[in-house]
Design an enzyme around this catalytic site. Structure first.
Site, PDB file in Angstrom:
ATOM      1  N   GLU A 130       0.822  -1.210   0.000  1.00  0.00           N
ATOM      2  CA  GLU A 130       0.000   0.000   0.000  1.00  0.00           C
ATOM      3  C   GLU A 130       0.855   1.259   0.000  1.00  0.00           C
ATOM      4  OE1 GLU A 130      -3.002   0.313  -0.608  1.00  0.00           O
ATOM      5  OE2 GLU A 130      -3.865  -1.659  -0.295  1.00  0.00           O
ATOM      6  N   CYS A 162     -25.984   3.371 -10.035  1.00  0.00           N
ATOM      7  CA  CYS A 162     -25.082   4.506 -10.217  1.00  0.00           C
ATOM      8  C   CYS A 162     -25.825   5.727 -10.755  1.00  0.00           C
ATOM      9  CB  CYS A 162     -23.956   4.114 -11.172  1.00  0.00           C
ATOM     10  SG  CYS A 162     -22.791   5.446 -11.508  1.00  0.00           S
TER      11      CYS A 162
END
Length: 365
Positions: free
Chosen positions: A44, A215
């Site tokens: 990360e 959406c």
């Protein structure tokens, strides 16, 4: 003052559909092989402001050299920087190294399931905290990065800029609102994966999106307007001169101080901004004297390196020079060494300096 974020409107449950899609389409990435918090953490940190394709080979090399947090903590910083070379944003590597030392000193080398402990580490903010703890320990903590930010803004039809101010607060609230009670880490990864593979910045593949029916941007045909384009900084052109100082077949290599604004503790040939209208040879003499204390005899230009740093576009003209006598004077640089061209590969340097080192090692003048 940052205003309170707009309320996050309710949505139909999206986690089941997104997790089913992720299970079927997730990429086989090396840090997904298990839930090892150390490997997740390293990946990360590397992935911040860097693409997955670029990170994979670096990740393999890094964890091979430092397979545990204890191994990383015990490493010399120069070796850490060398293995990071080319990834850029080297402060990430220094913070990772410093945090590893704290984890060994304060937690016996264990990576704790403790949000407060993570936020106390160098280089760890809300994103890294949430990414590691959700993926390794299934903590219900959200994450927001470029891909998930885009997915969330389109999903909810958010018309503001989710990168700053009230918009930034809103998108974190949205990320938390959609987070399921279980498989939080997989859901966070799924949001990022959807943004990387389907909900792309331009021409998103809405016909392949598991969340298309929910959406708002897809419903209202606003995919190209949400999120709004990033504000582009004004680019400043900078002219620099670098000096390859030679003595007895060796080159002077200098280490930047630990408090340098950029590329701390990394190595380079001396370089600085060139004055307007200053002849290149005069500039080389001035820079060498100011940064190293050496009086040099300039020669021909040996290379031109062009690169960009944030909003600066830099042209580095590199001049060959000789300094048959005199001692290096520390000050601008922490230290310096005379090294052979073959030894240049052993030192951690920035990407533009690596271009120069490769040129010199291959016989460049």
């Amino acid at each position: 003052m940052t205003r309170d974020p707009s309320p996050v409107p309710p949505l139909p449950p999206v986690a089941p559909r997104l997790l089913d899609w992720f299970d079927a389409h997730r990429r086989d990435l090396p840090w997904r092989a298990d839930r090892d918090p150390y490997r997740i953490w390293v990946s990360e940190v590397m992935l911040q402001q860097t693409t997955v394709a670029a990170v994979v080979p670096y990740f393999h090399r890094f964890v091979a050299a430092f397979p545990t947090v204890a191994a990383l903590a015990a490493a010399d910083e120069q070796r850490v920087l060398k293995l990071w070379e080319g990834l850029g944003y080297y402060r990430r590597a220094r913070h990772l190294h410093a945090a590893a030392k704290r984890l060994v000193a304060g937690h016996g080398g264990a990576l704790p399931d403790d949000p407060a402990a993570w936020l106390a580490l160098p280089g760890v903010g809300r994103y890294i905290q949430g990414a590691v703890l959700s993926q390794a320990f299934d903590r219900r903590l959200p994450i927001v990065e470029a891909n998930s930010l885009r997915v969330l803004a389109r999903l909810f039809g958010y018309r503001g800029d989710p990168r700053e101010g009230a918009g930034k607060a809103w998108v974190w609230a949205a990320a938390e609102a959609v987070l399921p009670a279980e498989r939080a880490g997989d859901f966070n990864q799924a949001l990022m994966e959807l943004g990387a593979l389907v909900c792309t910045p331009a021409k998103p593949a809405c016909d392949r999106c598991p969340l298309a029916a929910a959406c708002v941007a897809n419903r209202d045909a606003l995919q190209e307007q949400i999120p709004p384009p990033k504000k582009q900084p004004v680019v400043t052109e900078v002219s620099e001169v670098g000096v390859v100082v030679r003595r007895g077949g060796k080159v002077l290599l200098c280490r930047r101080p630990a408090d340098a604004g950029r590329w701390q503790n990394m190595w380079e040939v001396p370089h600085a901004e060139r004055l307007a209208g200053e002849p290149l040879a005069e500039s080389a003499v001035r820079v060498a004297r100011a940064l190293t204390g050496l009086a040099v005899t300039p020669g021909a230009e040996v290379a031109t390196i062009r690169h960009s740093v944030t909003r600066f576009r830099i042209t580095l003209a590199v001049v060959g020079a000789t300094a048959p006598r005199g001692a290096f004077a520390p000050g601008a640089y922490a230290e310096a060494k005379w090294v052979t061209p073959d030894e240049l590969a052993d030192y951690p340097v920035s990407a533009p300096q690596r271009k120069l080192m490769t040129h010199l090692a291959s016989g460049g003048a």
